[in-house]
Design a protein around this motif. Structure first.
Motif, short mmCIF file in Angstrom:
data_model
loop_
_atom_site.label_atom_id
_atom_site.label_comp_id
_atom_site.label_asym_id
_atom_site.label_seq_id
_atom_site.Cartn_x
_atom_site.Cartn_y
_atom_site.Cartn_z
N ASN A 248 0.78 -1.36 0.08
CA ASN A 248 0.01 -0.10 0.01
C ASN A 248 0.73 1.07 -0.15
O ASN A 248 0.59 2.32 -0.61
CB ASN A 248 -0.74 -0.15 1.13
N TRP A 735 -4.78 -2.53 -0.92
CA TRP A 735 -4.54 -4.19 -0.55
C TRP A 735 -5.27 -4.34 0.82
O TRP A 735 -4.91 -4.02 2.00
CB TRP A 735 -3.32 -4.45 -0.39
N LYS A 741 -6.07 -6.47 -4.03
CA LYS A 741 -6.11 -4.88 -4.38
C LYS A 741 -7.52 -4.74 -4.95
O LYS A 741 -7.73 -5.02 -5.93
CB LYS A 741 -5.07 -4.56 -5.15
#
Ligand code: NOJ
Length: 768
Positions: A248, A735, A741
């Motif tokens: 992320n 995520w 995702k």
């Protein structure tokens, strides 16, 4: 796949043309012969371009030793020894050869004397300029102007390539949230989005429209990955980044530059959760190659391969070569363990020749893409260094990177009533230090300092008196301060140039104390007591803890080391010819103990609210309380000194009438957010309008705010403009708990504002 399709088409064609069976068979078997041709290089499975054919053709003619030679990068050393190694095909790339005559001499040996004539790839750390030095990357990030950053990288590429350099080790896009870490200077700051945007801009600038243009240099995304999270801000330290945070926060800038065609990646020094990046199959193969389909080249950092021995991850240099190549490294920078051991490892079956072939394909592909086989030599005697247009671009970059942190009673810009200016401080005339870290090729003789620029550009309008006060930023001697004060007493305004020398930031230059060094605090203190307006200009490689100095100054300009043209840009800003527009690319801490500090932290269960109860508010022998039960420091309070995205202007801006295109959106939708921005002050100025979002509830806790867009808007006094952002809902993906995702449906808040702490807001919902 493509090769299969080609074969199929090829066969169809053969039959369609009504040829004899013998002919048809001949054509089909020729097609079959081409299959391995297209399949040998993993990274190129999908491509049958001329470059791939050339790579394959050359690969087939190479001995194992020659292949391994391509995987070896050395630094400039004994030229005669280098020449022999080049002739023997034992060097694929060199770093730090910057004399074009020598570049050509070595290249001629590679091309004309080595068995296969493969050119050597010449590389150098061209980080924020080659000869013309631009602001350090952190300063460039403060411009929030990707076009300008791209232009700066283009200038760097033009200058560097004119000396024969075709590969730079930049951009550095390590998300950096701890100002103790000296290498924050080289990064684009704390935010993944800002690093991604600026990283892509730098790649475009370095690589130009096409890599095979003689002025293009291959970019290198570094340091892959997580290096910016070194524990306690200490360089080379271990990192402990869990996979979700890696994905992320730390990986997105790298994914963005990979997609933008960044030619190479560099593995980082750190071990993350026990695995050094140079031996990390997960990041080098699973993520980079398999998830992102990257077909560029991966180089180690300087000796990061053999450093896997002191890491305790490999027992010897042989195991280093085995682990690095099997993890997915293509080229080893300087430590020579590949050249020494790979032949043995292949014979023993510990490294497959297929792995070597893949690495060599990645290297040769880059050399072909750079056009090195067609044009290996550099044209000498045509210096473009310090061209006037390069200096002008560098000045523009400084103008937009300087951040106005404070401007009480509009001390700035300096007005017509100012007759005498006192210029003091160790950074007023420090031509070496204002270049900042990683300015190997910048020459201080070309630096234009603030003192020189003020004299030259404004010396006919005002009288300038100068007293350095301190010889350099760490100078502890206080005798000069008295002289500076006595000069300051004679002036209408005092300009104090303080900060840190170039050597106090950068690689291996971390600090546990990020206050102003030496007697600079005393200098500012003394100057603030004489009753004259005090303008403090700070040049540094990181956000320093400057709360006291901000308090004591009437105005503060923060300039991350500005490079060659720092002086003229600052002079124009001080006199109002240029209105400052830079914004902080990192959060400024009040105290070092707040580090790491960043605006996009996750929601805690106890977010600060209401009144701060600070340490001196607590009575002696107070009973145990939870002080309002929030997550904060008793001595530093809730927040930073300056939030991310902060910066003032000589004019003022008003945000009004925020509107959303919809209150509910589907996952494939796009939210349009508009706001009216008005210049409510007296100067034409540029505001960096910022858009942030918050995902209110997730399957994992989410950041309190995340930057998703920004625009530079220039307005005349009184002018109003409707500013529009189009935010695809897909940009809200992250995520999640299942390590997928996704955009999770639910409620969001969106802000548009002048920094990460202020702004108009509205809510919207994403539905399935
Ligand atoms: C080590 C540094 O970490 C890296 O950023 C740099 O590119 C190499 N040395 C080459 O100088």
């Amino acid at each position: 796949m493509l090769s299969v399709c080609l074969l199929f088409l090829f066969s169809l064609e053969a039959f369609a043309q009504n040829l004899t069976v013998k002919h048809k068979l001949k054509i089909i078997s020729a097609g079959l012969c081409l299959l391995p041709f297209f399949w040998a290089c993993d990274g190129a499975k999908e491509s049958a371009s001329p470059v791939e054919a050339q790579v394959e053709n050359l690969l087939k003619r190479m001995t194992l030793r020659e292949k391994i030679g391509q995987m070896n990068q050395v630094s400039l050393g004994n030229v005669d020894e280098l020449a022999v190694a080049v002739e023997n095909g034992e060097i694929g790339s060199m770093l730090n050869v910057t004399d074009p005559e020598l570049v050509n001499r070595l290249q001629r040996i590679a091309v004309e004397k080595s068995r296969l004539g493969i050119p050597v790839l010449m590389s150098r750390d061209v980080i924020h300029g080659y000869r013309t030095i631009f602001p350090i990357p952190l300063g460039q990030a403060a411009t929030f102007n990707p076009q300008l950053v791209e232009d700066g990288a283009r200038v760097a590429a033009i200058e560097a390539s004119s000396d024969g350099i075709r590969w730079t080790f930049a951009p550095m896009i390590d998300v950096s949230r701890d100002a103790r870490w000296g290498r924050m200077a080289e990064s684009c700051g704390e935010d993944p989005y800002l690093n991604a945007v600026m990283g892509v801009a730098m790649v475009k600038g370095f690589q130009g429209n096409s890599l095979d243009n003689a002025t293009s240099i291959a970019a290198c995304a570094k340091h892959f990955v997580g290096y910016g999270a070194s524990e306690a801000g200490k360089d080379y330290n271990s990192t402990f980044i869990p996979e979700r945070t890696l994905r992320n926060v730390y990986l997105p800038p790298f994914e963005a530059v990979a997609k933008a065609g960044c030619a190479t990646f560099m593995t980082s020094f750190n071990d993350n959760d026990g695995v050094p990046s140079t031996g990390n199959t997960f990041i080098l193969k699973d993520v980079l190659r398999n998830e992102w389909n990257y077909d560029g080249m991966v180089v180690t950092d300087w000796a990061s391969a053999t450093e896997m021995i002191p890491h305790g991850f490999c027992k010897d240099r042989k195991e280093v070569a085995e682990k690095a190549v099997n993890a997915g490294v293509d080229m080893e920078m300087v430590s020579g363990a590949f050249l020494e051991n790979l032949e043995k490892l292949v014979k023993e079956g510990k490294v497959s020749e297929k792995s070597i072939d893949n690495a060599v394909c990645n290297i040769l592909r880059l050399k072909y893409r750079l056009g090195l086989f067609d044009a290996p030599y550099v044209t000498t005697g045509q210096s473009v260094n310090y061209a006037p247009e390069h200096l002008a671009k560098a000045k523009e970059a400084v103008e937009q990177s300087v951040i106005l942190l404070k401007n009480d009673k509009n001390v700035l810009p300096l007005g017509g009533n100012v007759r005498t200016i006192a210029v003091v401080g160790p950074m007023a005339d420090a031509p070496h230090d204002q270049l900042g870290t990683w300015a190997f090729d910048g020459e201080k003789s070309h630096t234009q300092t603030p003192l020189a620029a003020l004299r030259e550009m404004y010396g006919d309008k005002v009288q300038i008196v100068y007293e350095q006060g301190l010889a350099y930023s760490r100078d502890k001697r206080t005798d000069g301060i008295y002289k500076a004060v006595s000069v300051a007493r004679k002036a209408d305004v005092v300009l104090a140039f303080v900060g840190e020398e170039a050597i106090l930031s950068g690689e291996a230059h971390s600090l546990a104390d990020i206050n102003l060094r030496g007697a600079q605090k005393q200098l500012i203190d003394a100057l603030s007591n004489i009753g004259k307006p005090l303008v403090t200009v700070i040049m540094a490689g990181r956000p320093l803890t400057i709360g006291d100095e901000v308090e004591k100054s009437d105005a503060v300009l923060y300039s991350f080391h500005p490079g060659t043209m720092g002086g003229p840009a600052l002079a124009d800003i001080l006199f109002g010819k240029v209105v400052p527009s830079g914004k902080t690319p990192v959060t400024f801490p009040k105290m070092v103990g707040q580090l790491p500090i960043y605006y996009a932290h996750n929601h805690t269960g106890r977010a600060p609210s209401g009144k701060e109860t600070l340490i001196d508010d607590i009575p002696q022998e107070a009973g145990q309380t939870s002080l309002g039960c929030t997550s904060f420091y008793m001595d530093a309070g809730f927040g930073p000194l300056f939030p991310f995205g902060y910066g003032l202007s000589y004019t003022t801006f008003n945000y009004d009438k925020m509107a959303l295109s919809a209150g509910k959106l589907k996952k494939d939708g796009t939210l349009t957010v508009t706001v009216d921005l008005t210049n409510t002050g007296k100067y034409a100025g540029t505001e960096i309008v910022q858009l942030y979002v918050r995902d209110k509830v997730g399957t994992v806790t989410r950041p309190v705010k995340e930057l998703k867009g920004f625009q530079r808007i220039t307005l005349q006094p009184g002018e109003v403009k409707s500013v529009r952002f189009d935010l695809p809902v897909s940009d809200l993906s992250f995520w999640n708990i299942d390590m997928k995702k996704v955009v999770e449906p639910g409620e969001f808040t969106v802000w548009i504002g002048t920094n990460s702490d202020e702004g108009l807001s509205a809510d919207f919902e994403v539905v399935d």
